[in-house]
Motif scaffolding. Structure first.
Motif, PDB file in Angstrom:
ATOM      1  N   PRO A 191       5.470  -0.401  10.038  1.00 36.15           N
ATOM      2  CA  PRO A 191       4.312   0.410  10.425  1.00 36.15           C
ATOM      3  C   PRO A 191       4.635   1.290  11.631  1.00 36.15           C
ATOM      4  O   PRO A 191       5.257   0.836  12.592  1.00 36.15           O
ATOM      5  CB  PRO A 191       3.248  -0.634  10.781  1.00 36.15           C
ATOM      6  N   ASN A 212       2.602   6.881  10.051  1.00 35.59           N
ATOM      7  CA  ASN A 212       1.605   6.490   9.039  1.00 35.59           C
ATOM      8  C   ASN A 212       0.195   6.832   9.489  1.00 35.59           C
ATOM      9  O   ASN A 212      -0.634   7.270   8.694  1.00 35.59           O
ATOM     10  CB  ASN A 212       1.673   4.976   8.784  1.00 35.59           C
ATOM     11  N   ARG A 213      -0.092   6.596  10.744  1.00 34.66           N
ATOM     12  CA  ARG A 213      -1.408   6.890  11.302  1.00 34.66           C
ATOM     13  C   ARG A 213      -1.207   7.661  12.605  1.00 34.66           C
ATOM     14  O   ARG A 213      -0.455   7.238  13.482  1.00 34.66           O
ATOM     15  CB  ARG A 213      -2.205   5.608  11.582  1.00 34.66           C
ATOM     16  N   ASP A 262      -5.560  11.413  11.800  1.00 36.45           N
ATOM     17  CA  ASP A 262      -6.418  10.458  11.103  1.00 36.45           C
ATOM     18  C   ASP A 262      -7.672  10.082  11.876  1.00 36.45           C
ATOM     19  O   ASP A 262      -8.682   9.736  11.282  1.00 36.45           O
ATOM     20  CB  ASP A 262      -5.623   9.182  10.794  1.00 36.45           C
ATOM     21  N   MET A 294      -2.253  -1.614   8.197  1.00 37.73           N
ATOM     22  CA  MET A 294      -0.966  -1.678   7.484  1.00 37.73           C
ATOM     23  C   MET A 294      -0.358  -3.068   7.484  1.00 37.73           C
ATOM     24  O   MET A 294       0.821  -3.238   7.158  1.00 37.73           O
ATOM     25  CB  MET A 294       0.013  -0.671   8.109  1.00 37.73           C
ATOM     26  N   LYS A 301       6.101   0.624   0.446  1.00 36.16           N
ATOM     27  CA  LYS A 301       4.767   1.225   0.480  1.00 36.16           C
ATOM     28  C   LYS A 301       4.534   1.991   1.777  1.00 36.16           C
ATOM     29  O   LYS A 301       3.904   3.066   1.778  1.00 36.16           O
ATOM     30  CB  LYS A 301       3.704   0.128   0.310  1.00 36.16           C
ATOM     31  N   LEU A 302       5.030   1.480   2.884  1.00 36.75           N
ATOM     32  CA  LEU A 302       4.884   2.152   4.172  1.00 36.75           C
ATOM     33  C   LEU A 302       5.583   3.511   4.162  1.00 36.75           C
ATOM     34  O   LEU A 302       5.039   4.505   4.644  1.00 36.75           O
ATOM     35  CB  LEU A 302       5.452   1.279   5.298  1.00 36.75           C
ATOM     36  N   ASP A 305       3.618   5.848   1.855  1.00 37.65           N
ATOM     37  CA  ASP A 305       2.368   6.236   2.509  1.00 37.65           C
ATOM     38  C   ASP A 305       2.618   7.340   3.525  1.00 37.65           C
ATOM     39  O   ASP A 305       1.866   8.327   3.596  1.00 37.65           O
ATOM     40  CB  ASP A 305       1.767   5.003   3.193  1.00 37.65           C
ATOM     41  N   ARG A 306       3.671   7.203   4.292  1.00 32.61           N
ATOM     42  CA  ARG A 306       3.991   8.174   5.343  1.00 32.61           C
ATOM     43  C   ARG A 306       4.403   9.520   4.743  1.00 32.61           C
ATOM     44  O   ARG A 306       3.941  10.579   5.169  1.00 32.61           O
ATOM     45  CB  ARG A 306       5.112   7.602   6.219  1.00 32.61           C
ATOM     46  N   LYS A 309       1.459  11.298   3.100  1.00 33.97           N
ATOM     47  CA  LYS A 309       0.538  11.828   4.121  1.00 33.97           C
ATOM     48  C   LYS A 309       0.957  13.230   4.539  1.00 33.97           C
ATOM     49  O   LYS A 309       0.125  14.147   4.614  1.00 33.97           O
ATOM     50  CB  LYS A 309       0.530  10.891   5.333  1.00 33.97           C
TER      51      LYS A 309
END
Length: 320
Positions: A191, A212-213, A262, A294, A301-302, A305-306, A309
């Motif tokens: 994460p 990711n965020r 985000d 996360m 998946k991480l 996801d990144r 995004k």
């Protein structure tokens, strides 16, 4: 002592008069000035609310650059325990504009990395005003690789006017180092959360914020170039920075609407510099919530996801 920005001058006058009355009362207890001072306090409070509800993009730039705003070092000291700094890029030198290392956040091991601007003349010079050189980004890459190897979440704190543009930095591969750091952000299977705590300037910020965020403090800014730099290029006049700030869409509110970030983290009335403790607590809460989102995601998946995004940014505008 409060450092007032230029648009806060009327506020400075009112608060100064209130303080003069209180100083008079301390010297002469018989002087009954409590009601007058309280009225001035009320007037100052109302003015502060009005000023900060009507901040233009350029004024937000000024707030984001305020010298008393909490910096990376303040956040690390307040939010992280057992912080062990790691220095150097194992290649050339240690860059003091970038600080990072192993730590615990909410009693869980993490790697934290951030830009540090410094808080006084000596430390600002030592930290190069938060402008990292290639070795700073290569140090960040080394820390991200360490986090990936041991499965540790990464927290980055962004606060830089941009990467250092000096001759030595260019000779040592500044653009390559920034690109590699951005690439590493996309590759790590842990994460990765990022918070823009002040200025997010150009590739120097993206190299830490490809996460990711991504969150921004309410009055922070994040842009491909500074308003002054943009004005110098477009109008050959740095004094047109106000117009440039409007055009760049660099505020947290604009970037949230454009899905570049985000979440927006609220600041105390009057900006983060007026209540550092409350601001730092809000950032800590946001980091905890973003990491929790996360918690059960696999490395694959991480990474997906990144990448998704960032690949999806701007797609809504193109479809329209």
């Amino acid at each position: 002592m409060t450092n007032y920005l230029d648009f806060e001058r009327p506020l400075a006058e009112i608060e100064g008069k209130a303080e003069e009355l209180r100083a008079m009362a301390r010297q002469n207890p018989e002087a009954h000035v409590e009601e007058e001072a309280a009225a001035l306090d009320k007037k100052a409070s109302d003015m502060l609310v009005k000023l900060y509800k009507e901040l233009t993009p350029w004024r937000k730039c000024q707030v984001a650059r305020h010298p008393d705003r909490p910096h990376c070092k303040d956040y690390i000291e307040a939010l992280f325990t057992d912080y062990t700094p790691l220095a150097g890029d194992r290649n050339f030198a240690d860059d003091h504009a970038v600080m990072g290392g192993l730590a615990r956040f909410q009693d869980k091991p993490v790697v934290v990395i951030g830009h540090e601007k410094g808080s006084d003349t000596k430390s600002r010079i030592e930290r190069n005003f938060g402008m990292a050189r290639p070795e700073g980004y290569r140090k960040a890459i080394r820390l991200m690789e360490l986090a990936d190897k041991f499965g540790l979440p990464i927290v980055t704190l962004v606060d830089t006017p941009g990467a250092y543009p000096g001759k030595g930095a260019e000779e040592r591969g500044q653009s390559e180092a920034i690109a590699r750091s951005t690439e590493k952000c996309l590759q790590v299977g842990v994460p990765l959360v990022s918070v823009v705590i002040g200025e997010g300037g150009s590739g120097g910020a993206v190299a830490f914020a490809t996460a990711n965020r991504v969150a921004m403090l309410e009055h922070s800014v994040y842009s491909v170039i500074s308003p002054e730099g943009c004005a110098s290029i477009l109008w050959k006049d740095a004094e047109k920075m106000r117009e440039a700030a409007e055009a760049l869409r660099l505020t947290a509110q604009d970037l949230k609407q454009l899905a570049v970030i985000d979440r927006i983290i609220a600041e105390p009335m009057g900006g983060a510099h007026r209540d550092s403790e409350a601001t730092i607590a809000s950032v800590g809460k946001a980091i905890g919530e973003m990491l929790a989102q996360m918690h059960n995601m696999s490395p694959k998946k991480l990474v997906e996801d990144r990448r998704n995004k960032f690949l999806s940014m701007g797609s809504k505008g193109l479809a329209a």
